[in-house]
Design an enzyme around this catalytic site. Structure first.
Site, PDB file in Angstrom:
ATOM      1  N   HIS A 268      16.131 -12.863   8.968  1.00 54.16           N
ATOM      2  CA  HIS A 268      15.608 -13.837   8.002  1.00 54.16           C
ATOM      3  C   HIS A 268      16.691 -14.551   7.200  1.00 54.16           C
ATOM      4  CE1 HIS A 268      11.466 -11.591   8.073  1.00 54.16           C
ATOM      5  NE2 HIS A 268      11.663 -12.347   9.124  1.00 54.16           N
TER       6      HIS A 268
ATOM      7  N   SER B 220       7.129  -3.117   5.286  1.00 52.45           N
ATOM      8  CA  SER B 220       5.661  -3.006   5.298  1.00 52.45           C
ATOM      9  C   SER B 220       5.076  -3.490   6.623  1.00 52.45           C
ATOM     10  CB  SER B 220       5.074  -3.824   4.146  1.00 52.45           C
ATOM     11  OG  SER B 220       5.406  -5.188   4.319  1.00 52.45           O
TER      12      SER B 220
HETATM   13  P1  OAD Z   1       7.950  -5.531   1.787  1.00 54.83           P
HETATM   14  O1  OAD Z   1       8.131  -5.703   0.317  1.00 54.83           O
HETATM   15  O2  OAD Z   1       6.803  -6.186   2.440  1.00 54.83           O
HETATM   16  O3  OAD Z   1       7.866  -3.983   2.120  1.00 54.83           O
HETATM   17  C1  OAD Z   1       8.776  -3.080   1.557  1.00 54.83           C
HETATM   18  C2  OAD Z   1       8.491  -1.708   2.103  1.00 54.83           C
HETATM   19  O4  OAD Z   1       9.459  -0.833   1.535  1.00 54.83           O
HETATM   20  C3  OAD Z   1       7.109  -1.132   1.729  1.00 54.83           C
HETATM   21  O5  OAD Z   1       6.489  -0.638   2.897  1.00 54.83           O
HETATM   22  C4  OAD Z   1       7.437  -0.009   0.745  1.00 54.83           C
HETATM   23  O6  OAD Z   1       6.540   1.092   0.887  1.00 54.83           O
HETATM   24  C5  OAD Z   1       8.832   0.381   1.183  1.00 54.83           C
HETATM   25  N1  OAD Z   1       9.670   1.006   0.153  1.00 54.83           N
HETATM   26  C6  OAD Z   1       9.664   0.843  -1.184  1.00 54.83           C
HETATM   27  N2  OAD Z   1      10.612   1.592  -1.758  1.00 54.83           N
HETATM   28  C7  OAD Z   1      11.254   2.247  -0.736  1.00 54.83           C
HETATM   29  C8  OAD Z   1      12.346   3.176  -0.686  1.00 54.83           C
HETATM   30  N3  OAD Z   1      13.001   3.580  -1.777  1.00 54.83           N
HETATM   31  N4  OAD Z   1      12.714   3.635   0.521  1.00 54.83           N
HETATM   32  C9  OAD Z   1      12.080   3.224   1.650  1.00 54.83           C
HETATM   33  N5  OAD Z   1      11.052   2.360   1.657  1.00 54.83           N
HETATM   34  C10 OAD Z   1      10.652   1.874   0.467  1.00 54.83           C
HETATM   35  O7  OAD Z   1       9.342  -5.957   2.459  1.00 54.83           O
HETATM   36  P2  OAD Z   1       9.640  -6.343   3.981  1.00 54.83           P
HETATM   37  O8  OAD Z   1       8.776  -5.582   4.918  1.00 54.83           O
HETATM   38  O9  OAD Z   1      11.110  -6.268   4.154  1.00 54.83           O
HETATM   39  O10 OAD Z   1      10.791 -12.628   4.277  1.00 54.83           O
HETATM   40  O11 OAD Z   1       9.198  -7.858   3.985  1.00 54.83           O
HETATM   41  C11 OAD Z   1       9.386  -8.633   5.142  1.00 54.83           C
HETATM   42  C12 OAD Z   1       9.664 -10.062   4.780  1.00 54.83           C
HETATM   43  O12 OAD Z   1       8.680 -10.516   3.862  1.00 54.83           O
HETATM   44  C13 OAD Z   1      10.955 -10.273   4.035  1.00 54.83           C
HETATM   45  O13 OAD Z   1      12.078 -10.352   4.898  1.00 54.83           O
HETATM   46  C14 OAD Z   1      10.718 -11.561   3.317  1.00 54.83           C
HETATM   47  C15 OAD Z   1       9.309 -11.317   2.832  1.00 54.83           C
HETATM   48  O14 OAD Z   1       8.535 -12.431   2.629  1.00 54.83           O
HETATM   49  C16 OAD Z   1      10.978 -13.897   3.857  1.00 54.83           C
HETATM   50  O15 OAD Z   1      11.005 -14.215   2.688  1.00 54.83           O
HETATM   51  C17 OAD Z   1      11.134 -14.872   4.968  1.00 54.83           C
END
Ligand code: OAD
Length: 226
Positions: A104, A171
């Protein structure tokens, strides 16, 4: 060497102090995702978008990699490691990972609004009026909603060839990145590390570790390295 592929998301950087997007108090609770992270948002209000990413870039100076990033970097002693990250921070690189694919985009880069292949290293704020060499406005080097994910095919090939896949801190709500977990046809071990992973639907051969990134990576490292 066996091939180890990491698919990381915002959760891996949470313990470094960077907010995730979709958790309580996450970035998308306080910002409208389509206003600040879509190509339409950029066309509607570039100043707002620049401000959002300038804040994210400034915060990067204040944070450091955590133990989960470090363990992944250290696994290069025993494995051929490829990190595929949805994150735009540079914490994998700073902890020493040598092969990182940023699906991204990257906060420390800027590109021309007219040509996304014209990319510059950029550590400062981007302001309206900052121009690329083609005369176009500079914009954050981020893959926004509504844009293609240019490194997707490369990432899919890496996952397909993986002997071991570790999905961590995502997530799995954003496509096409979330689809990558289904390409791991050759992997003999698959893990997902995330405090909420019990709620996530993944293929049945994944080992679910409902833990924070640092704790989960330490456990997997002990299994993989002994
Ligand atoms: P999310 O915010 O959707 O998900 C974060 C995940 O991290 C969740 O499943 C939480 O349960 C988990 N989490 C929280 N604290 C944690 C910890 N200490 N250790 C491990 N896991 C933990 O973020 P992404 O899945 O990365 O894209 O989101 C994907 C994309 O959505 C991003 O790249 C961004 C966003 O919109 C763009 O902006 C293009």
């Amino acid at each position: 060497m066996q091939k180890l592929v990491i698919l990381s998301g915002a959760g891996i950087s949470q313990e470094s102090g960077i907010s995730t997007f979709r958790d309580a108090n996450g970035l998308w609770e306080n910002h409208d995702i389509m206003e600040v992270a879509s190509i339409q948002g950029w066309h509607n209000n570039p100043e707002l978008v620049l401000d959002f990413y300038n804040q994210r870039r400034r915060q990067l100076v204040e944070v450091i990699p955590n133990k989960a990033h470090t363990i992944i970097a250290q696994l290069e002693d025993q494995y051929e490691v490829t990190v595929i990250t949805q994150n735009v921070d540079d914490l994998h690189e700073r902890s020493g990972s040598s092969r990182v694919i940023h699906l991204h985009g990257e906060l420390y880069k800027a590109c021309s609004e007219g040509n996304k292949n014209l990319v510059l290293d950029w550590k400062e704020d981007i302001k309206l009026g900052d121009l690329a060499e083609d005369g176009s406005q500079l914009r954050p080097f981020i893959v926004w909603f509504g844009e293609d994910v240019p490194l997707l095919d490369l990432a899919a090939d890496m996952v397909y060839d993986a002997d071991i896949l570790i999905v961590i801190g995502t997530s799995l709500q954003v496509y096409p990145a979330a689809n990558l977990i289904h390409f791991a046809h050759n992997a003999k071990r698959k893990y997902i590390i995330d405090p909420h992973c019990q709620d996530y639907t993944v293929p049945s051969d994944f080992v679910k570790l409902a833990m924070k990134a640092t704790e989960g990576m330490a456990k997997v490292r002990d299994e993989l390295v002994g």
